[in-house]
Structures are given as structure tokens and as C-alpha cells.
Design an enzyme around this catalytic site. Structure first.
Site, mmCIF file in Angstrom:
data_model
loop_
_atom_site.group_PDB
_atom_site.id
_atom_site.type_symbol
_atom_site.label_atom_id
_atom_site.label_comp_id
_atom_site.label_asym_id
_atom_site.label_seq_id
_atom_site.Cartn_x
_atom_site.Cartn_y
_atom_site.Cartn_z
ATOM 1 N N LYS A 55 -25.593 14.749 38.716
ATOM 2 C CA LYS A 55 -24.524 13.939 39.300
ATOM 3 C C LYS A 55 -24.481 12.535 38.683
ATOM 4 C CE LYS A 55 -22.358 12.556 43.547
ATOM 5 N NZ LYS A 55 -22.615 11.864 44.793
ATOM 6 N N ARG A 56 -25.637 12.076 38.254
ATOM 7 C CA ARG A 56 -25.710 10.738 37.670
ATOM 8 C C ARG A 56 -24.821 10.657 36.425
ATOM 9 N NH1 ARG A 56 -29.561 9.193 34.645
ATOM 10 N NH2 ARG A 56 -30.713 11.101 35.060
#
Ligand code: GLU
Length: 486
Positions: free
Chosen positions: A254-255
Site C-alpha cells: 500500500k505504501r
């Protein structure tokens, strides 16, 4: 054959990973196909992350996907509770059983000892593994430590030999037990470590098949060893391939990738059936060519044998294509309701809608249905309708200054418009006559007029746009554009 029971076992981290969504789908498809049960188990032992909001994203995400479980924390069921945080009594009973088999041994090693062991193994470039010091403790040693007030952790006594995993996707994999660490299974405070909790849960929940991400492959061997130590039936395992980033680069996180989180897709409001269709094709195929499949077709056609072993790239263009296809085939009332919802949310129209706005929304929905990939796209696609004058794209502005006489042409055509505007075919016929009378090609008319009306170079058919605005707003836009035209 016992009833097929599968589970989706997410940890509530605050978002539902698209890989988790796929795991849920494959389990659901398999359960539906086999007439079995699909269970949701919340792996929420990490108290700091286990917030209600984090649990909610999972419930809501599964609901959006149409993958509500047959049994789970919300639904309940015969083998609950379905959240690990509520299963401590069940774990405590199994731990007593496990200790009685002699497969656990107490370990009194201090943190300091373990960290200096780690350092020396690192220095020697060896993999870190507990050196099994406490395996050799005698009853007196244990007595002595306990009398001194030391509280042990409990480690798995990995037996000699090997474990063969007959994975439903990856085939047969053998691990030599010499390569398996004597991991801690029970902490000093009596609570189980993750791998033990999973085994106890899968057993007590009657799970027959475990389909999960391949990142759990190494855990799997430890889990099988624990199952066998307890004399419990080992479920069948299938480890799904990793999902790679859109450019095929490493693991999806997700980063780095907003596409990793389900909320990204919910926000764009892709057609949920299209999303399911697309998700099924990440690492699985029916026959290498069929793309569009309904949920029922997926249930019939899904097969674990056709799940790939290698990592699967997240193909966003394919999702847009499939979702666009589903939306084009969707009933107009449904599209209208979705368009309305997003226009309200985007602040472009206000509730309650008056009759004129309702008609406008319906016209927008029918004009843009073809172009929607996700329903939320409507906010950007329809923005031109709501700002007078519209924001002019650079390319559109160029279409106003290419030909001399454009300003005059725009003004003259504006003067022909009055309410009620004719239907599209009549309007187009009149516009063609208008061009002929001026001795100009229709293309030289369409591009500047589209720029004036919409501020863009692409969009719904031009006369639909004009009708959508009505004569007065169209005339004002043509006049405004004429001021900066050649
Ligand atoms: N809770 C684990 C995860 O979210 C899944 C464990 C399992 O499926 O065995 O990755």
C-alpha cells in the site's frame, strides 16, 4: 467425503489488501462450487491494530464484493467465536493437550542470550535459528529455573525427518526438519503464537481446505508439524501466487501502490461484478481466452488446478476495460442512480434534486454511460456541465484559434439556438446546412463548437451536449469562447 469448509482469515490492519480480496474470492468460489461453507475468521490478536474501524473495513469490503461469509464474527455459527481475540479459552485447552504430548518443551533462554545468538549467527552468515539449548534440560534443571521464579516460553520440539506438503497449486514440496526451527509456540504468559493459533482454529473450525497467499508457505510446514504432533487431520493446502505491482515490479504494497487497497477500487466505484470478474483472473484463467464471466460462471468454472504458480501482475487497464463493459450493459436506471450519487458526493448537484436537475442528471447519465469505467469517473467527465464558462483545456483552446473567422462562426451559430432545442438529428441537419451555406467543412464547425460548449476535445456526441445545457447556456458559452477565438 466430509463437507468442504474453507476460511478467509484476514488480520485487521486498517485496510483490505487486494490480495486478501482475491483470497476471499477463491475460497468463496471453491465453497460455492463444492456446496461447502466459507468462514470468516478475524485474526485480530494484535491488540494495537485491532480497532473496530479496522474490522469494519473487512466486513464492508467483503460486503461490497458480495462475499459475505456463511459463518463469521457478524453472522455467528456453530464453531464460534470467529475472532481470535475471543478464543483464548479454546487455545488454553489445546495447549494443555499439546503439552501432554511432549511435543513442547520449556525454554528459559533470556532475551539477551537469544540476541547474542542472533548476532553470532549473523556474523557467521548462518540463518538465525534457535540452537535448541533448552531441549536438553533435565527435570531438575526445569525445577531449578522454576523455583528461581523463571517463567518459560514453550517451543516446538521439531522431530527428526521431513514433511512433504502436497500443495494443490504448487505440487509436492519437501522440507527437511533439520531446516525447521524449534519455534516458540506458547509465550510465557500462556498465550499461543500465531502459527499455533491458526492450527487450533483450523482444526476446531473443521477447515478442510486452506487457500491462502504463498507468503504463508514457510509457516505451512510448521503448522503441519503441529497438526501431526496433535494427531489431528491436516487440511489440504493451496498457496496462491503473489500479486505483483501494475508494472510487474515486486510485491504489491500500500505504501507504494494505492491499488493495493480495496478502498481504492470502492472509491472509483468499479462495477462490483466486473471487479470480481477481474479479480478471478489474477493468477487464474478458465481457458486462456475467455475474459468476461458472470459470478455464476466463475462458480462453475473455477478450478484450483488452473491457478498459476508464478506471480500475477495487477492489470489496471484490463479492469477498466471489463468494468466499462459491465457498466455499458447496465440498466439505465441503475446508472442514473449511481451517477446521481457521485454527482452529489462530488458537490456538483445538491439534494433534494428539483425536476430540472433530475432531468439533467438523467441526460448526463445517458450521455456518459458509454465512457464510464468506474461510476465515480462521472465527477470528472461531467464537470464541464456545471461550470459556466467551462474550464478550457489547452488542446480545446487551440481549436478556437486554428481558423480565421471562428469567432464570427460561433456567434452566428449561437444566434440560431433557441428553446426548445430540436432533437439531435434535426439539430445536426441544421448545422450541416449552416456549414454548407458558409462553404466550410463540418469538421471546422464541430471542433471549435465542442471546445466552446465543453472546454474539451472529447466527450459525448456534440448535439447531446448542447441539448444538455439548453439554448441559453449554450449561447453564453459560444459567446464566451468567441471572445478568445480567432
Ligand atoms: N492472517 C493471515 C494474513 O492476513 C492469514 C493466515 C492464513 O490464511 O493462514 O495474512
Amino acid at each position: 467425503m466430509p463437507e468442504v469448509r474453507v476460511r478467509f482469515a484476514p488480520s485487521p490492519t486498517g485496510y483490505l489488501h487486494v490480495g486478501g480480496a482475491r483470497t476471499a474470492l477463491f475460497n468463496w468460489l471453491y465453497a460455492r462450487q463444492q456446496g461447502g461453507k466459507y468462514v470468516l475468521r478475524m485474526e485480530d490478536t494484535d491488540a494495537a491494530r485491532n480497532t473496530d474501524a479496522a474490522r469494519r473495513t473487512i466486513f464492508d469490503g467483503l460486503h461490497w464484493l458480495g462475499l459475505d461469509p456463511d459463518e463469521g464474527p457478524e453472522q455467528g455459527g456453530p464453531v464460534g467465536p470467529y475472532s481470535q481475540s475471543e478464543r483464548q479459552d479454546i487455545y488454553a485447552r489445546s495447549i494443555v493437550e499439546l503439552k501432554s504430548t511432549g511435543v513442547l518443551y520449556p525454554c528459559f533462554c533470556s532475551k539477551q542470550r537469544l540476541s547474542s545468538l542472533r548476532l553470532s549467527q549473523e556474523a557467521a552468515r548462518e540463518p538465525f535459528r534457535y540452537d535448541r539449548l533448552c531441549r536438553g534440560l533435565t527435570a531438575e534443571d526445569i525445577q531449578r529455573h522454576t523455583a528461581a521464579g523463571a517463567v518459560p516460553a514453550w517451543r516446538l520440539r521439531v522431530p527428526e525427518g521431513e514433511t512433504v506438503l502436497d500443495d494443490l497449486i504448487r505440487g509436492s514440496i519437501t522440507v527437511n526438519h533439520a531446516d525447521v526451527e524449534d519455534i516458540i509456540l506458547v509465550r510465557g504468559d500462556g498465550t499461543p503464537i500465531y502459527n499455533l493459533a491458526v492450527v487450533i482454529d483450523d482444526h476446531t473450525m473443521g477447515i478442510t481446505h486452506v487457500l491462502r497467499g504463498e507468503d504463508h508457505l514457510t509457516n505451512c510446514f510448521k503448522q503441519i508439524i503441529i497438526f501431526r504432533a496433535l494427531g489431528w487431520d491436516v487440511p489440504r493446502y493451496g498457496h496462491l501466487p503473489l500479486i505483483l505491482g501494475p508494472a510487474g515490479e515486486g510485491k504489491l504494497s500500500k505504501r507504494k501502490h494505492p491499488e493495493a487497497a480495496l478502498e481504492h477500487y470502492i472509491a472509483r466505484d468499479f462495477h462490483p461484478e466486473a471487479f470480481i470478474n477481474w479479480l478471478a483472473l489474477i493468477g487464474w484463467s478458465f481457458d486462456d481466452k475467455t475474459e468476461i464471466m458472470t459470478r455464476e460462471e466463475l462458480v462453475q468454472r473455477f478450478s484450483i488446478e488452473r491457478v498459476n504458480k508464478s506471480g500475477a501482475r495487477l492489470n489496471m487497464e484490463k479492469l477498466a476495460h471489463i468494468s466499462g463493459d459491465y457498466i455499458r450493459r447496465e440498466a439505465p436506471e441503475k446508472v442514473r442512480a449511481k451517477v446521481c450519487e457521485h454527482l452529489v458526493r462530488g458537490g456538483l448537484v445538491k439534494e433534494p434534486l428539483d425536476a430540472a436537475t433530475e432531468a439533467l442528471v438523467a441526460a448526463i447519465a445517458s450521455a456518459e454511460q458509454e465512457r464510464l469505467r468506474g461510476y465515480a469517473d462521472i465527477v470528472e467527465l461531467a464537470r464541464w456541465v456545471f461550470s459556466d464558462p467551462p474550464v478550457m483545456e489547452e488542446k480545446a483552446q487551440k481549436n478556437l484559434t486554428k481558423e480565421p473567422g471562428t469567432a464570427a462562426m460561433l456567434r452566428e451559430w449561437a444566434a440560431t439556438l433557441s428553446d426548445p432545442l430540436p432533437q439531435v438529428p434535426e439539430m445536426e441537419a441544421a448545422a450541416r446546412q449552416f456549414c454548407e451555406a458558409r462553404g466550410m467543412g463540418f469538421g471546422k464547425f464541430v471542433h471549435p463548437v465542442r471546445a466552446a460548449i465543453t472546454g474539451r476535445t472529447a466527450g459525448p456526441p456534440l448535439f447531446d451536449c448542447v441539448r444538455l445545457l439548453g439554448a441559453a447556456r449554450s449561447r453564453a458559452r459560444l459567446e464566451h469562447a468567441a471572445q478568445s477565438a480567432s
